[in-house]
Write a protein that holds these residues in place. Sequence first.
Motif, mmCIF file in Angstrom:
data_model
loop_
_atom_site.group_PDB
_atom_site.id
_atom_site.type_symbol
_atom_site.label_atom_id
_atom_site.label_comp_id
_atom_site.label_asym_id
_atom_site.label_seq_id
_atom_site.Cartn_x
_atom_site.Cartn_y
_atom_site.Cartn_z
ATOM 1 N N LYS A 507 0.819 -1.220 0.000
ATOM 2 C CA LYS A 507 0.000 0.000 0.000
ATOM 3 C C LYS A 507 0.852 1.268 0.000
ATOM 4 O O LYS A 507 0.518 2.262 -0.650
ATOM 5 N N TYR A 508 1.945 1.257 0.739
ATOM 6 C CA TYR A 508 2.756 2.471 0.910
ATOM 7 C C TYR A 508 3.941 2.539 -0.046
ATOM 8 O O TYR A 508 4.821 3.387 0.137
ATOM 9 N N LEU A 559 -1.361 8.323 -1.723
ATOM 10 C CA LEU A 559 -2.209 7.510 -0.850
ATOM 11 C C LEU A 559 -3.673 7.566 -1.289
ATOM 12 O O LEU A 559 -4.393 6.556 -1.257
ATOM 13 N N LYS A 560 -4.129 8.744 -1.698
ATOM 14 C CA LYS A 560 -5.506 8.866 -2.194
ATOM 15 C C LYS A 560 -5.706 8.028 -3.451
ATOM 16 O O LYS A 560 -6.739 7.375 -3.618
ATOM 17 N N TRP A 562 -4.036 5.321 -4.301
ATOM 18 C CA TRP A 562 -4.048 3.905 -3.912
ATOM 19 C C TRP A 562 -5.414 3.517 -3.350
ATOM 20 O O TRP A 562 -5.973 2.479 -3.699
ATOM 21 N N LYS A 563 -5.943 4.375 -2.464
ATOM 22 C CA LYS A 563 -7.232 4.073 -1.840
ATOM 23 C C LYS A 563 -8.324 3.948 -2.894
ATOM 24 O O LYS A 563 -9.148 3.022 -2.851
ATOM 25 N N LYS A 564 -8.319 4.844 -3.856
ATOM 26 C CA LYS A 564 -9.311 4.808 -4.930
ATOM 27 C C LYS A 564 -9.171 3.537 -5.756
ATOM 28 O O LYS A 564 -10.154 2.841 -6.041
ATOM 29 N N TYR A 566 -7.649 0.710 -4.868
ATOM 30 C CA TYR A 566 -7.870 -0.479 -4.049
ATOM 31 C C TYR A 566 -9.360 -0.717 -3.837
ATOM 32 O O TYR A 566 -9.854 -1.844 -3.938
ATOM 33 N N LEU A 567 -10.110 0.350 -3.560
ATOM 34 C CA LEU A 567 -11.544 0.208 -3.355
ATOM 35 C C LEU A 567 -12.238 -0.266 -4.631
ATOM 36 O O LEU A 567 -13.140 -1.099 -4.590
#
Length: 576
Positions: A507-508, A559-560, A562-564, A566-567
Amino acid sequence: MSLEQIIITLLSCIFFMGLVAYVSYQKTKGEVNTKDGYFLAGRGLTGTFIAGSMLLTNLSAEQLIGLNGSAYMYNMSAMAWEVTAGIATIVMALYFLPRYLAGAFTTLPEFLKSRFDDSVRRMTVVLFMVGYGLITIPSVLYAGSVAVLRLFDIPELFGTSYEVSLVITIVMVGSIGSLYAIFGGLKAVAVSDTLNGAGLLIIGILVPVLGFSLLGQGDVMTGINTVFTTHTEKLNAIGAPEDPVPFGTIFTGMLFANLFYWCTNQYVIQRTLGAKNLAEGQKGVLFSGYFKLLVPFLMMVPGIIAFHLYEGTQLQSFDLAYPQLVKDVLPVYLSGFFLAVLLGTVFSSFNSLLNSAATLFCLDIYQPFKKDKVSDEQLVYVAKIASVVIALFSFIAAPLLMFAPEGLWQIIRIFTGFYNIPVITIVLVGFFTSHVPAVAAKIVIIFHVFAYALLKFVIDIDVNFIHIYAILFVVEVSIMLAIGKGYPRLDKVIYHKTNAVNLMPWKYALPVAINLASCIVILYVIFSPIGLVNGLSAEFWPAIALIFATDIVLCVLALKQWKKKYLNSLQGVEHS
């Protein structure tokens, strides 16, 4: 050293080395009898062991001796080889590693076979084997042996000449170091590397601190003030054209040399190919990039301290600056620990090289040659025999490096140019194209060897060898693309994706990569005319603040993103 001091040093050294050997044995017991177990640590390495092993594989006595010698003689410009390697670790983690693990490749030539053909694989193996045998392995042995020789004053101890003493030391160090790689395989190398890495960090901090104390006649702060206020030109990492590493080379040949080393060099990437999963592999690779940021402080500042201490004295070679400093600052009760760590770094690189050379020989030469199915036991047995032969050859080649006029560090980089650029060229073209045929890779390999020899050693053009790297890279990419356009590959390139390991990224990974790149820029600002050279300028703190602000913004955006992503992937799984 007196006889009593030598005995204390050797006993404490044997204790620390024995401890590392015992832990390594316990961690690898019963796991090196299979092909994956011996060559890839059973594909079970975590980020900690990958980072520790990559660090120790890369940082050896050649860096301790060579980089400090370069700082003693010139300035901090040679730190570019280490610090800018962080960019290459980013490329490895984000781009190369996912593709290597997806194909479950054991060696780089195995990938080249799948992209081009078996002949390209064999030619690449020859490049690696010759490079390892003639340059890399001997240089590791030579550098470590020089430090041991200086620490114990072997010529006086045995009553022999410097040359004879060096040969004796090389054979002793190399013989002991071979045991890890021959009997323990990659996991033993990775475990011992991580333990020795902790020791290297301790020694790396201790030597400059004690050096500052000696320079300041017992006061560390006085010594620090001396280094950072007098002869500050030694702190300049922005190399001039006459320096070992001119600043401009960072953006030309050094970029490709580091990509080769961290993304395609078998003995470095082998521990990443043994990663437990992609996330652990990315953690290990990126963390090793952060460790590279410590190199200027641990492996170049001592050379500058040595300059202030020994300026005007006669050192037999500037490669002896660091060994002499260690001899003068370390108390006897720590000399055994230092020797254990030093030998650990030598063994690490030596072991990794032997293990990788044996891997290449067994999996890319011996196994294809036999054609019939070869058992894992037979492969492991042949690997051990190959390791012995390669080790013996390196014992012959290593002493010849004492005649290198430009210093150890520079001579290694010059001769590595024979094989680093053609390898990274054909790998990159292989990644980004599908129409370039195998014949293009073969022509480039042959062309490079002759062209580099002609430009560097026959004509000896007045261009830094690192710029020659970049020139040949551009020429060789152009040759491959031209051949691909005129004689394109007719059949389709097919990569078989395997499920050998989990390929979910960390993730990071991207935020950490951005932060690592920011730290590299900050380090160059510190060791520049804006920073420590001639005192901090008015632009220093605004420049640091700008870099930090940019870093934070980019990390938040990553990070934003990745979150988008990943979701979306989770929602896709739920819908399916």
